[in-house]
Design a protein around this motif. Structure first.
Motif, PDB file in Angstrom:
ATOM      1  N   VAL A   1       0.989  -1.224   0.013  1.00 59.90           N
ATOM      2  CA  VAL A   1      -0.030   0.110   0.202  1.00 59.90           C
ATOM      3  C   VAL A   1       0.780   1.262   0.060  1.00 59.90           C
ATOM      4  CG1 VAL A   1      -2.053  -1.001   0.977  1.00 59.90           C
ATOM      5  CG2 VAL A   1      -0.524  -0.407   2.563  1.00 59.90           C
ATOM      6  N   ASP A   2       0.995   1.988  -1.033  1.00 53.98           N
ATOM      7  CA  ASP A   2       1.503   3.071  -1.364  1.00 53.98           C
ATOM      8  C   ASP A   2       0.729   4.433  -0.980  1.00 53.98           C
ATOM      9  OD1 ASP A   2       3.114   5.262  -2.267  1.00 53.98           O
ATOM     10  OD2 ASP A   2       3.355   4.749  -4.088  1.00 53.98           O
ATOM     11  N   THR A   3       0.786   4.898   0.323  1.00 59.40           N
ATOM     12  CA  THR A   3      -0.002   5.840   1.093  1.00 59.40           C
ATOM     13  C   THR A   3       0.354   6.984   0.638  1.00 59.40           C
ATOM     14  OG1 THR A   3       1.026   5.762   3.121  1.00 59.40           O
ATOM     15  CG2 THR A   3      -0.634   3.980   2.790  1.00 59.40           C
ATOM     16  N   TRP A   4      -0.148   7.931   0.142  1.00 65.31           N
ATOM     17  CA  TRP A   4       0.029   9.221  -0.083  1.00 65.31           C
ATOM     18  C   TRP A   4      -0.710  10.220   0.794  1.00 65.31           C
ATOM     19  CZ3 TRP A   4      -3.401  13.548  -1.143  1.00 65.31           C
ATOM     20  CH2 TRP A   4      -2.530  14.754  -1.169  1.00 65.31           C
ATOM     21  N   TRP A   5      -0.362  11.029   1.439  1.00 60.39           N
ATOM     22  CA  TRP A   5      -0.928  11.783   2.645  1.00 60.39           C
ATOM     23  C   TRP A   5      -0.059  12.734   3.212  1.00 60.39           C
ATOM     24  CZ3 TRP A   5      -0.657  11.054   8.221  1.00 60.39           C
ATOM     25  CH2 TRP A   5       0.330   9.964   8.891  1.00 60.39           C
ATOM     26  N   GLN A   6      -0.354  13.618   4.151  1.00 65.38           N
ATOM     27  CA  GLN A   6       0.540  14.653   4.610  1.00 65.38           C
ATOM     28  C   GLN A   6       0.249  14.926   6.155  1.00 65.38           C
ATOM     29  OE1 GLN A   6      -1.347  17.574   1.799  1.00 65.38           O
ATOM     30  NE2 GLN A   6       0.498  17.971   0.941  1.00 65.38           N
ATOM     31  N   THR A   7       1.006  15.652   6.715  1.00 70.42           N
ATOM     32  CA  THR A   7       0.727  16.388   8.161  1.00 70.42           C
ATOM     33  C   THR A   7      -0.440  16.870   8.058  1.00 70.42           C
ATOM     34  OG1 THR A   7       3.092  16.349   8.361  1.00 70.42           O
ATOM     35  CG2 THR A   7       1.623  17.567  10.003  1.00 70.42           C
ATOM     36  N   GLU A   8      -0.876  17.675   6.972  1.00 73.84           N
ATOM     37  CA  GLU A   8      -2.151  18.253   6.857  1.00 73.84           C
ATOM     38  C   GLU A   8      -3.409  17.355   6.874  1.00 73.84           C
ATOM     39  OE1 GLU A   8       0.498  18.799   5.325  1.00 73.84           O
ATOM     40  OE2 GLU A   8       1.190  20.835   5.013  1.00 73.84           O
TER      41      GLU A   8
ATOM     42  N   GLY B   1      -0.029  20.954  -2.475  1.00 78.61           N
ATOM     43  CA  GLY B   1       1.342  21.349  -2.891  1.00 78.61           C
ATOM     44  C   GLY B   1       2.084  20.391  -3.653  1.00 78.61           C
ATOM     45  N   ASP B   2       1.472  19.094  -3.944  1.00 76.80           N
ATOM     46  CA  ASP B   2       2.200  18.106  -5.006  1.00 76.80           C
ATOM     47  C   ASP B   2       1.655  18.208  -6.273  1.00 76.80           C
ATOM     48  OD1 ASP B   2       3.881  16.390  -3.274  1.00 76.80           O
ATOM     49  OD2 ASP B   2       2.010  16.092  -1.929  1.00 76.80           O
ATOM     50  N   GLY B   3       2.264  17.749  -7.077  1.00 78.29           N
ATOM     51  CA  GLY B   3       1.687  17.536  -8.667  1.00 78.29           C
ATOM     52  C   GLY B   3       1.354  15.936  -8.719  1.00 78.29           C
TER      53      GLY B   3
ATOM     54  N   GLY C   1       5.510  14.648  -6.817  1.00 72.74           N
ATOM     55  CA  GLY C   1       6.386  15.290  -6.058  1.00 72.74           C
ATOM     56  C   GLY C   1       6.018  16.678  -5.882  1.00 72.74           C
ATOM     57  N   ARG C   2       6.539  17.500  -4.945  1.00 68.91           N
ATOM     58  CA  ARG C   2       6.060  18.640  -4.451  1.00 68.91           C
ATOM     59  C   ARG C   2       6.330  19.643  -5.837  1.00 68.91           C
ATOM     60  NH1 ARG C   2       3.933  19.203   0.433  1.00 68.91           N
ATOM     61  NH2 ARG C   2       3.892  21.316   0.240  1.00 68.91           N
ATOM     62  N   VAL C   3       5.403  20.709  -5.719  1.00 67.80           N
ATOM     63  CA  VAL C   3       5.548  21.696  -6.771  1.00 67.80           C
ATOM     64  C   VAL C   3       5.782  22.749  -6.213  1.00 67.80           C
ATOM     65  CG1 VAL C   3       3.868  20.574  -8.460  1.00 67.80           C
ATOM     66  CG2 VAL C   3       2.845  22.217  -6.642  1.00 67.80           C
TER      67      VAL C   3
ATOM     68  N   HIS D   1      11.538  13.421   4.678  1.00 68.43           N
ATOM     69  CA  HIS D   1      11.294  14.334   5.840  1.00 68.43           C
ATOM     70  C   HIS D   1      11.245  15.487   5.090  1.00 68.43           C
ATOM     71  CE1 HIS D   1      12.105  11.416   8.783  1.00 68.43           C
ATOM     72  NE2 HIS D   1      13.404  11.492   8.534  1.00 68.43           N
ATOM     73  N   ARG D   2      10.061  16.263   5.137  1.00 71.69           N
ATOM     74  CA  ARG D   2       9.811  17.638   4.687  1.00 71.69           C
ATOM     75  C   ARG D   2      10.969  18.496   5.047  1.00 71.69           C
ATOM     76  NH1 ARG D   2       3.453  18.757   4.697  1.00 71.69           N
ATOM     77  NH2 ARG D   2       3.923  20.746   4.475  1.00 71.69           N
ATOM     78  N   MET D   3      11.200  19.430   4.015  1.00 68.61           N
ATOM     79  CA  MET D   3      12.411  20.343   4.590  1.00 68.61           C
ATOM     80  C   MET D   3      11.944  21.527   3.656  1.00 68.61           C
ATOM     81  SD  MET D   3      14.914  21.194   6.347  1.00 68.61           S
ATOM     82  CE  MET D   3      14.854  19.537   7.206  1.00 68.61           C
TER      83      MET D   3
HETATM   84  C1  WTA Z   1       5.093  13.364   0.346  1.00 73.05           C
HETATM   85  C2  WTA Z   1       4.086  12.444   5.628  1.00 73.05           C
HETATM   86  C3  WTA Z   1       4.415  10.441  -2.913  1.00 73.05           C
HETATM   87  C4  WTA Z   1       4.190  14.599  -0.516  1.00 73.05           C
HETATM   88  C5  WTA Z   1       2.674  11.541   5.645  1.00 73.05           C
HETATM   89  C6  WTA Z   1       3.450  15.053   0.746  1.00 73.05           C
HETATM   90  C7  WTA Z   1       4.276  11.364  -0.859  1.00 73.05           C
HETATM   91  C8  WTA Z   1       4.519  15.094   1.599  1.00 73.05           C
HETATM   92  C9  WTA Z   1       3.895   9.993  -0.334  1.00 73.05           C
HETATM   93  C10 WTA Z   1       3.986  15.161   2.985  1.00 73.05           C
HETATM   94  C11 WTA Z   1       3.678   8.824  -1.425  1.00 73.05           C
HETATM   95  C12 WTA Z   1       3.918  11.629   1.394  1.00 73.05           C
HETATM   96  N1  WTA Z   1       3.965   9.124  -2.574  1.00 73.05           N
HETATM   97  N2  WTA Z   1       4.742  11.401  -2.077  1.00 73.05           N
HETATM   98  N3  WTA Z   1       2.938   7.761  -0.865  1.00 73.05           N
HETATM   99  N4  WTA Z   1       3.397  10.330   1.069  1.00 73.05           N
HETATM  100  N5  WTA Z   1       4.518  12.054   0.118  1.00 73.05           N
HETATM  101  O1  WTA Z   1       3.891  16.060   5.762  1.00 73.05           O
HETATM  102  O2  WTA Z   1       5.217  15.261  -1.107  1.00 73.05           O
HETATM  103  O3  WTA Z   1       5.927  14.721   6.346  1.00 73.05           O
HETATM  104  O4  WTA Z   1       3.079  16.189   0.017  1.00 73.05           O
HETATM  105  O5  WTA Z   1       3.491  13.696   5.610  1.00 73.05           O
HETATM  106  O6  WTA Z   1       5.283  14.079   1.574  1.00 73.05           O
HETATM  107  O7  WTA Z   1       4.907  15.013   4.057  1.00 73.05           O
HETATM  108  P1  WTA Z   1       4.496  14.812   5.678  1.00 73.05           P
END
Ligand code: WTA
Length: 649
Positions: free
Chosen positions: A408-415, A499-501, A514-516, A525-527
């Motif tokens: 499971v390739d989970t895309w999500w964010q702190t937000e 913030g992602d494309g 990735g980030r735009v 880690h987000r920087m």
């Molecule tokens: C990136 C982490 C591609 C993305 C949970 C996002 C990903 C940022 C993926 C959030 C994924 C996170 N595939 N990119 N499965 N998961 N990202 O807030 O750019 O530390 O906006 O949260 O990580 O990072 P954050």
């Protein structure tokens, strides 16, 4: 992009919480009738006062307001602990695996968790902490980190965890940013056989403190530490003064549960605020369904609780579901590159969740480190934090999962609080590198970047936005609602801008590109590039700095810095080292520059704006396609930078 798809086994499908048909049915219901859908699923948590209002959301810039279950009340700690006691009091809630494999692991039952959390909550109360007060948690990965989070939740205090790898300066900024009354830390933290002096870092962070911030110290190693004054307390001594009776506080669904600082494209990190009700519904539901978690399974998320992944998938999601969650103090390569797999075998892990950067690092060490161990208990593998490249995906699938475990390739964010897009193990045939489908209630759209028009066709590519709210969405930036609105709701009106494309393929499946913006992703880690720049220019020899990301084999992205020195300063390798050390001290080791190029001048427009697009291209070693440079004040600067670029093949 690969055309190959990987369907789940029929056995997995037969037992899955959600199969393909059920996904379609539930997803359609969640979009067609969000009120009805969340009225039902909001009940997966125990409410003290049941909600009657499900959703109240306004995405209009200027009036952004997000509320879920707003008239309900609950307690998050009671949901994560008390409600399980009758049926699973003696079940292990947390397995703790220490840094040193020869030290003993701990198995903490739900009964023990209850006692430990109640006692810690009473210690907090004795130190004057009450509802709404902020507590900064600066701890290694030890059970006390989970106790501290849940103790805050129990009494209605708001926690803000600072990753233990952050420097005293970064810690101090976060303590001040949320006006914390209490910091909880440990003497020193073992990690990968080395020790970080956490209490010393707190002392430095609070050196100029005038607010009498208290500090509670966990004795982790017994190493010698310096004590500040009357405001420092040993946890074990304070625990002797309290009993284990601590009734959970009744909290409104929209009361804050925690603040977590995260990097953005401009300025200093912002405090992302999550509230109790919607967040818990989201964390628990995504944990159960994305990982297809079943009663009795052992779940391991390798993240640190200092990041959102640790919040949602080590502590809140699993514990709300009565799961057994594994917490690991160490690193993947200590004592050797087989540690992850040794721990999987030892604790019979069923679901394993990690980051692509870890997979890439371990891949390079060879398969023998994996093959030594019995991984037959694994059912589902997860990845998070950055796009996963197909090589890493295939290695994870074949070498770790033996072709039997859906990834499971989970895309999500702190937000977002929890998973937003991911394949579900029993529902989707996965594709290496694709986050596939939206979770229930999530309505992703692809917008044309400049016009902001929604693109309906497949296949397509653009910026990723969300059309509507979901219960786990952040509610505000701590102390700065204006910044919240500006960051997420002003570029594309009426949408949440991630913030992602992304790309949507011909099957309608999503691929994150990735980030735009000016956020880079280093080892997951987000920087914010602005943070590294401001650390660099704070050095007395630096006049100006521009920071961009570049492709890095292990880290995903590396940190590339262009530095203009003050006149009279001579560039040297020693100065490079000095600047690296400086940034490590200012922010933390995760922000250390990978490459520093001396830049006598930076490419700027006539109005003085740095053209970062050009700097990115040079850092990527892709300077053949610089695009339009006619607006530059001094185009010769670019030739000089290309000539002396650091990232040559
Ligand atoms: C990136 C982490 C591609 C993305 C949970 C996002 C990903 C940022 C993926 C959030 C994924 C996170 N595939 N990119 N499965 N998961 N990202 O807030 O750019 O530390 O906006 O949260 O990580 O990072 P954050």
């Amino acid at each position: 992009m690969s055309d190959k798809t990987y369907p789940p086994s029929s056995e997995l499908v037969a037992n899955a919480h959600v199969d393909a048909a059920k996904y379609e049915e539930m997803y359609a219901a969640s979009i067609k009738d969000p009120e009805g859908f969340w009225n039902e699923h909001g009940k997966r948590v125990d409410w003290i006062k049941p909600f009657t209002k499900v959703k109240n959301v306004n995405y209009d810039f200027g009036n952004v307001s997000i509320k879920w279950f707003e008239d309900g009340s609950l307690n998050v700690a009671a949901n994560c602990i008390d409600r399980h006691l009758a049926t699973r009091g003696d079940q292990t809630a947390i397995i703790w695996e220490p840094d040193d494999p020869t030290d003993e692991a701990q198995h903490i039952t739900y009964n023990e968790l209850h006692e430990n959390v109640c006692k810690m909550a009473n210690v907090f109360k004795n130190l004057g902490i009450g509802k709404g007060d902020r507590v900064v948690i600066y701890l290694p990965m030890i059970p006390e980190a989970a106790y501290a989070m849940l103790a805050c939740a129990r009494i209605g205090a708001i926690h803000s965890i600072v990753f233990a790898g952050f420097s005293p300066d970064a810690l101090g900024a976060r303590i001040n940013g949320c006006d914390a009354k209490l910091v909880i830390t440990a003497d020193t933290a073992p990690r990968g056989g080395r020790r970080t002096k956490l209490k010393d870092n707190v002392n430095q962070a609070l050196l100029h403190d005038t607010d009498d911030v208290k500090c509670l110290v966990v004795k982790r190693t017994g190493d010698q530490i310096a004590w500040r004054s009357n405001d420092d307390y040993w946890l074990h001594e304070e625990l002797e003064k309290v009993d284990a009776d601590c009734p959970p506080a009744e909290m409104n669904a929209e009361d804050p549960l925690f603040i977590l600082y995260t990097s953005g494209s401009t300025g200093q990190p912002k405090g992302v605020v999550h509230t109790t009700g919607g967040y818990l519904v989201w964390a628990s539901m995504t944990h159960e369904i994305t990982f297809d978690y079943h009663d009795g399974d052992i779940f391991w998320c390798t993240a640190d609780v200092g990041w959102v992944t640790g919040h949602s998938y080590i502590v809140y999601g699993p514990l709300a579901n009565g799961a057994t969650t594994l917490m690991f103090e160490g690193v993947p390569t200590y004592p050797d590159a087989g540690r992850f797999w040794a721990v999987c075998e030892k604790h019979k892990v069923n679901q394993f969740y990690t980051a692509p950067t870890a997979i890439r690092a371990l891949m390079g060490q060879g398969t023998e480190f994996v093959e030594k161990y019995d991984l037959s208990d694994l059912k589902v593998l997860g990845t998070v934090g950055e796009p996963i490249n197909p090589e890493a995906w295939n290695w994870y699938n074949e070498v770790v999962g033996k072709g039997n475990c859906p990834i499971v390739d989970t895309w999500w964010q702190t937000e977002t609080g929890g998973h937003m897009m991911t394949p579900l193990p029993g529902a989707h045939a996965t594709k290496p590198g694709s986050a596939m489908k939206p979770f229930f209630g999530v309505e992703p759209v692809v917008l044309e970047p400049t016009s902001g028009e929604e693109i309906h066709e497949y296949p397509t590519e653009g910026v990723l936005c969300m059309k509507d709210s979901w219960p786990g969405q952040m509610r505000t930036v701590w102390g700065d609602h204006e910044r919240f609105q500006k960051t997420y709701f002003s570029d594309y009106k009426g949408y949440y801008f991630a913030g992602d494309g992304c790309r949507r393929d011909e099957d309608g499946d999503y691929w994150i590109t990735g980030r735009v913006d000016d956020v880079i992703n280093v080892s997951g880690h987000r920087m914010g590039t602005a943070e590294v720049e401001s650390a660099l220019v704070a050095h007395s020899k630096v006049a100006e700095a521009a920071v961009v990301g570049y492709p890095h084999d292990i880290k995903g992205q590396g940190i590339y810095c262009y530095v203009t020195l003050m006149s009279g300063e001579e560039p040297s390798d020693d100065l490079r080292k000095e600047l690296r050390t400086w940034v490590r001290q200012e922010i933390g080791p995760i922000a250390a520059p990978d490459l520093i190029q001396w830049a006598p001048g930076l490419p700027k427009t006539r109005s003085g704006k740095i053209m970062r697009r050009i700097l990115r291209k040079i850092a990527e070693n892709d300077y053949g396609s610089l695009g339009d440079t006619s607006t530059l004040a001094d185009p010769s600067v670019v030739d000089e930078l290309i000539e002396n670029r650091m990232n040559r093949d």
